[in-house]
Design a protein around this motif. Structure first.
Motif, short mmCIF file in Angstrom:
data_model
loop_
_atom_site.label_atom_id
_atom_site.label_comp_id
_atom_site.label_asym_id
_atom_site.label_seq_id
_atom_site.Cartn_x
_atom_site.Cartn_y
_atom_site.Cartn_z
N ALA A 1 21.13 34.51 22.26
CA ALA A 1 19.38 34.89 22.49
C ALA A 1 19.45 33.52 23.27
O ALA A 1 20.89 32.37 23.02
CB ALA A 1 18.97 33.98 21.80
N GLU B 1 6.53 39.95 27.45
CA GLU B 1 7.43 40.62 27.65
C GLU B 1 7.60 40.35 29.89
O GLU B 1 6.55 41.35 30.32
CB GLU B 1 7.54 41.80 27.90
N THR C 1 17.56 38.12 23.57
CA THR C 1 16.77 37.88 24.60
C THR C 1 17.05 36.81 25.21
O THR C 1 17.51 35.82 25.34
CB THR C 1 15.46 37.27 23.67
N PHE D 1 15.33 34.11 26.86
CA PHE D 1 13.56 33.85 27.37
C PHE D 1 13.58 32.46 28.11
O PHE D 1 14.45 31.84 28.30
CB PHE D 1 13.39 33.20 26.44
N CYS E 1 15.39 36.76 33.12
CA CYS E 1 15.00 36.95 31.67
C CYS E 1 14.35 38.51 31.60
O CYS E 1 13.47 39.32 31.98
CB CYS E 1 13.32 35.57 32.23
N THR E 2 14.18 38.16 30.23
CA THR E 2 13.54 39.77 29.54
C THR E 2 12.28 39.44 28.67
O THR E 2 11.61 40.03 28.42
CB THR E 2 14.28 40.22 28.22
N ARG E 3 11.55 38.27 29.00
CA ARG E 3 10.64 37.17 28.18
C ARG E 3 10.44 36.46 28.85
O ARG E 3 11.27 35.64 28.66
CB ARG E 3 10.93 37.65 27.16
N VAL F 1 12.01 33.60 19.78
CA VAL F 1 13.59 34.32 20.67
C VAL F 1 14.83 34.84 19.71
O VAL F 1 15.14 34.51 19.15
CB VAL F 1 14.08 33.13 21.63
#
Length: 236
Positions: free
Chosen positions: A184, A215, A28, A30, A199-201, A24
């Motif tokens: 993060a 992603e 980000t 996650f 969330c981005t991932r 991560v």
């Protein structure tokens, strides 16, 4: 910022987390998704150094969290799904206690309390004992405390527990702001709509093994429904 390398946790003959590896990066958000009993909370407790891995490692900002836990924890904020609070303290006293734990100077403490209290609408409650807080107010307080010292990594187990819609929206705004500032975030949730929105991932875990990682932008079209479809396909 966070790196799990072949992370494994066994309880006797039962493997709760099986050879889990992921990264991560700073900035980000996650989302760590999976059904009950999949290994999410066990993973989080290993990240927070509350459980020792059977094998593998947890690295936070390049520091091994289990060989140098005190150094690693300087970068970390951890919010469990059932946080412990000192109920005889006032909200302000609790935030000051957290500030002292992280050796925050007086100006950073003042700024952190002011910002968290404003963003999570805690100001009218700061002088009241925590024992008088509702569940939602307690969650606001613990989230505010977790972000107050501007950590490099925030780990949250089920962030929306007890929050009303306004509190949930406040959390989303604040967590995005933290990510924009380079923090993060590693969070678990059963609310796929929350994962899709913030969330981005994402990673999906089933029976202790990571079965998907990617992603959120890879889910084109009606992403929320695609996320739900993929989640059900991989966990059913």
């Amino acid at each position: 910022m966070l790196e799990l390398v072949s992370l494994t946790k066994k309880f006797g003959s039962f493997t709760a987390v099986d050879n889990l590896s992921l990264k991560v990066d700073a900035g980000t958000i996650f989302g760590f998704l999976g059904p009950n009993g999949a290994g999410k909370t066990t993973t989080i407790k290993m990240i927070a150094t509350l459980l020792k891995p059977t094998a593998g490692s947890v690295r936070i900002n390049g520091v091994d969290a289990h060989t140098s836990p005190e150094k690693a924890k300087k970068y970390l904020s951890y919010v469990p799904d059932q946080p412990f609070l000192y109920e005889k303290l006032s909200g302000r006293e609790f935030l000051l206690f957290v500030a002292r734990m992280y050796n925050m100077d007086s100006e950073t403490t003042r700024k952190g309390i002011e910002e968290s209290s404003r963003d999570f609408e805690l100001t009218p409650w700061l002088g009241k004992r925590i024992e008088d807080y509702s569940q939602g107010m307690r969650q606001r307080l613990i989230l505010g405390a977790a972000m107050m010292h501007f950590p490099r990594l925030i780990v949250i187990d089920e962030p929306l527990v007890g929050l009303d819609p306004k509190g949930a929206e406040t959390f989303k705004v604040r967590i995005r702001k933290a990510a924009e500032n380079g923090t993060a975030i590693f969070l678990t949730t059963h609310q796929l709509a929350l994962a899709w929105e913030v969330c981005t991932r994402i990673g999906i875990i089933r029976e202790g093994r990571l079965v998907y990682q990617g992603e959120i932008s890879e889910l084109s079209g009606d992403g929320a429904k695609l996320l739900e479809k993929k989640y059900l396909e991989l966990t059913s």
